[in-house]
Design a protein around this motif. Structure first.
Motif, PDB file in Angstrom:
ATOM      1  N   PHE A 115       0.824  -1.208   0.000  1.00  0.00           N
ATOM      2  CA  PHE A 115       0.000   0.000   0.000  1.00  0.00           C
ATOM      3  C   PHE A 115       0.860   1.262   0.000  1.00  0.00           C
ATOM      4  O   PHE A 115       0.487   2.274  -0.609  1.00  0.00           O
ATOM      5  N   GLN A 116       2.002   1.212   0.644  1.00  0.00           N
ATOM      6  CA  GLN A 116       2.910   2.354   0.622  1.00  0.00           C
ATOM      7  C   GLN A 116       3.418   2.622  -0.791  1.00  0.00           C
ATOM      8  O   GLN A 116       3.586   3.779  -1.203  1.00  0.00           O
ATOM      9  N   THR A 117       3.648   1.546  -1.541  1.00  0.00           N
ATOM     10  CA  THR A 117       4.076   1.688  -2.934  1.00  0.00           C
ATOM     11  C   THR A 117       3.024   2.434  -3.748  1.00  0.00           C
ATOM     12  O   THR A 117       3.343   3.288  -4.582  1.00  0.00           O
ATOM     13  N   MET A 118       1.762   2.114  -3.500  1.00  0.00           N
ATOM     14  CA  MET A 118       0.677   2.810  -4.192  1.00  0.00           C
ATOM     15  C   MET A 118       0.576   4.263  -3.751  1.00  0.00           C
ATOM     16  O   MET A 118       0.371   5.158  -4.573  1.00  0.00           O
ATOM     17  N   GLN A 119       0.711   4.511  -2.481  1.00  0.00           N
ATOM     18  CA  GLN A 119       0.614   5.888  -1.977  1.00  0.00           C
ATOM     19  C   GLN A 119       1.743   6.764  -2.512  1.00  0.00           C
ATOM     20  O   GLN A 119       1.558   7.966  -2.713  1.00  0.00           O
ATOM     21  N   ARG A 120       2.903   6.163  -2.762  1.00  0.00           N
ATOM     22  CA  ARG A 120       4.038   6.903  -3.334  1.00  0.00           C
ATOM     23  C   ARG A 120       3.942   6.997  -4.857  1.00  0.00           C
ATOM     24  O   ARG A 120       4.840   7.529  -5.510  1.00  0.00           O
ATOM     25  N   GLU A 121       2.874   6.440  -5.422  1.00  0.00           N
ATOM     26  CA  GLU A 121       2.634   6.432  -6.869  1.00  0.00           C
ATOM     27  C   GLU A 121       3.768   5.755  -7.637  1.00  0.00           C
ATOM     28  O   GLU A 121       4.135   6.164  -8.743  1.00  0.00           O
ATOM     29  N   GLN A 122       4.307   4.682  -7.048  1.00  0.00           N
ATOM     30  CA  GLN A 122       5.347   3.900  -7.708  1.00  0.00           C
ATOM     31  C   GLN A 122       4.762   2.734  -8.510  1.00  0.00           C
ATOM     32  O   GLN A 122       5.493   1.999  -9.157  1.00  0.00           O
ATOM     33  N   ALA A 123       3.444   2.567  -8.434  1.00  0.00           N
ATOM     34  CA  ALA A 123       2.725   1.577  -9.246  1.00  0.00           C
ATOM     35  C   ALA A 123       1.405   2.201  -9.668  1.00  0.00           C
ATOM     36  O   ALA A 123       0.886   3.107  -9.007  1.00  0.00           O
ATOM     37  N   ASP A 124       0.863   1.698 -10.776  1.00  0.00           N
ATOM     38  CA  ASP A 124      -0.370   2.272 -11.317  1.00  0.00           C
ATOM     39  C   ASP A 124      -1.630   1.713 -10.667  1.00  0.00           C
ATOM     40  O   ASP A 124      -2.614   2.436 -10.500  1.00  0.00           O
ATOM     41  N   PHE A 125      -1.620   0.427 -10.361  1.00  0.00           N
ATOM     42  CA  PHE A 125      -2.805  -0.150  -9.733  1.00  0.00           C
ATOM     43  C   PHE A 125      -2.439  -1.346  -8.868  1.00  0.00           C
ATOM     44  O   PHE A 125      -1.392  -1.976  -9.030  1.00  0.00           O
ATOM     45  N   LEU A 126      -3.336  -1.624  -7.946  1.00  0.00           N
ATOM     46  CA  LEU A 126      -3.161  -2.717  -6.993  1.00  0.00           C
ATOM     47  C   LEU A 126      -4.395  -3.607  -7.040  1.00  0.00           C
ATOM     48  O   LEU A 126      -5.474  -3.203  -6.598  1.00  0.00           O
ATOM     49  N   PRO A 127      -4.303  -4.820  -7.600  1.00  0.00           N
ATOM     50  CA  PRO A 127      -5.443  -5.736  -7.577  1.00  0.00           C
ATOM     51  C   PRO A 127      -5.660  -6.295  -6.163  1.00  0.00           C
ATOM     52  O   PRO A 127      -4.730  -6.829  -5.558  1.00  0.00           O
ATOM     53  N   ARG A 128      -6.883  -6.130  -5.664  1.00  0.00           N
ATOM     54  CA  ARG A 128      -7.230  -6.663  -4.337  1.00  0.00           C
ATOM     55  C   ARG A 128      -8.506  -7.484  -4.455  1.00  0.00           C
ATOM     56  O   ARG A 128      -9.438  -7.147  -5.184  1.00  0.00           O
ATOM     57  N   SER A 129      -8.550  -8.543  -3.696  1.00  0.00           N
ATOM     58  CA  SER A 129      -9.713  -9.422  -3.717  1.00  0.00           C
ATOM     59  C   SER A 129     -10.963  -8.686  -3.246  1.00  0.00           C
ATOM     60  O   SER A 129     -10.905  -7.837  -2.352  1.00  0.00           O
ATOM     61  N   VAL A 130     -12.094  -9.047  -3.825  1.00  0.00           N
ATOM     62  CA  VAL A 130     -13.361  -8.427  -3.430  1.00  0.00           C
ATOM     63  C   VAL A 130     -13.702  -8.715  -1.976  1.00  0.00           C
ATOM     64  O   VAL A 130     -14.473  -7.976  -1.354  1.00  0.00           O
ATOM     65  N   ILE A 131     -13.145  -9.774  -1.406  1.00  0.00           N
ATOM     66  CA  ILE A 131     -13.440 -10.082  -0.002  1.00  0.00           C
ATOM     67  C   ILE A 131     -12.598  -9.252   0.961  1.00  0.00           C
ATOM     68  O   ILE A 131     -12.929  -9.142   2.137  1.00  0.00           O
ATOM     69  N   GLU A 132     -11.511  -8.670   0.459  1.00  0.00           N
ATOM     70  CA  GLU A 132     -10.590  -7.933   1.318  1.00  0.00           C
ATOM     71  C   GLU A 132     -10.720  -6.424   1.185  1.00  0.00           C
ATOM     72  O   GLU A 132     -10.509  -5.677   2.155  1.00  0.00           O
TER      73      GLU A 132
END
Length: 296
Positions: A178-195
């Motif tokens: 999640f820190q990687t996403m917050q730093r905009e070092q990745a474009d998207f993060l796939p997460r399970s619908v249950i999580e």
């Protein structure tokens, strides 16, 4: 006369030994019937989330169906998944762990092959940084391959996504994903619908992250209860309890109460579903039994 005396003495000794064995067996059976199964699972970072609570309830439900006496408790300290699986393999601290399956995990551990999330662990919506909301609004399905996603280093999903042509950045652990996403070092993060619903409620974890609105990735995946290879009695106990819960409808009732509101809130029925392959799925996965899987 001496022979008769010796025979009588031997008979008396044999009777005494038989009585002793019978007493031991009786006491053992009595102890077994009164024994309490002490089930210890790894305490997790998302201990209070709905999906975590669901699995604990399912574990307790399966045990209750068998009629055994039991306690279900977490470890004192938080254990990340990779460490928890290693502890289970070494028969330390925990005797049950639930996790998404792959060939390596089924080689190291003993799976109870009933998908506890009915396959929803493989249904993935995409988290993105709020700054990319406009840029992703007209995103075509084929464009996803050109974007960078992020996953945990030891997660099976990393290999699954790469096998389907996705570019994946590795993070060392759950928090860094999640820190990687917050730093905009990745474009998207796939997460399970249950999580993802519970994660979006955690402001510190998903700060500045929003849901992409159009797509859901789906690949065949199962999360199981796992036990140590040597703990075959516990495996049979859990298998029996889950089978009973499926047969009487209590498994489906718990699943529906927990996850149908989540799927509706995520607007899953109206999303474009992109079906992916899962090369890590073991051959023994019970894909042919529709009662074990969710279909919308």
């Amino acid at each position: 006369m001496q022979f008769i005396a010796q025979l009588a003495s031997r008979s008396k000794s044999l009777a005494l030994r038989c009585s002793t064995v019978l007493l031991i067996v009786t006491l053992s059976m009595s102890h077994a019937s009164a024994a309490v199964w002490q089930i210890t699972y790894p305490k997790a970072l998302n201990e209070g989330s709905k999906d975590f609570s669901y699995v604990v309830k399912l574990l307790e439900l399966s045990l209750s169906k068998t009629g055994v006496r039991y306690t279900v408790t977490p470890t004192d300290d938080t254990l990340l998944q990779h460490k928890a699986l290693n502890y289970l393999k070494d028969n330390r601290q925990v005797n049950v762990v639930w996790s998404m399956t792959d060939k390596q995990r089924e080689s190291d551990l003993l799976p109870i092959r009933i998908p506890i999330y009915k396959g929803l662990i493989g249904w993935r919506v995409l988290l993105m940084h709020t700054d990319n909301r406009t840029r992703f609004a007209r995103l075509e399905a084929g464009d996803l391959m050109a974007k960078n996603s992020v996953q945990g280093m030891n997660w099976p999903d990393t290999k699954i996504l790469r096998a389907n042509g996705f570019s994946v950045i590795n993070a060392t652990d759950y928090a860094e994903v999640f820190q990687t996403m917050q730093r905009e070092q990745a474009d998207f993060l796939p997460r399970s619908v249950i999580e993802v619903t519970g994660e979006m409620e955690n402001a510190g974890l998903t700060k500045n992250l929003v849901l992409e609105e159009n797509y859901v990735l789906r690949y065949p995946a199962a999360a199981y209860f796992f036990v140590n290879k040597q703990n075959k009695i516990l495996a049979k106990l859990l298998q029996r309890g889950l089978d009973m819960a499926i047969a009487d409808g209590s498994f489906d009732q718990l699943f529906t109460e927990t996850y149908m509101p989540m799927l509706k809130a995520l607007n899953v029925p109206d999303r474009v579903m992109l079906n992916l392959a899962n090369p890590l799925l073991p051959e023994a996965t019970p894909l042919s039994n529709p009662a074990l899987w969710f279909e919308q």
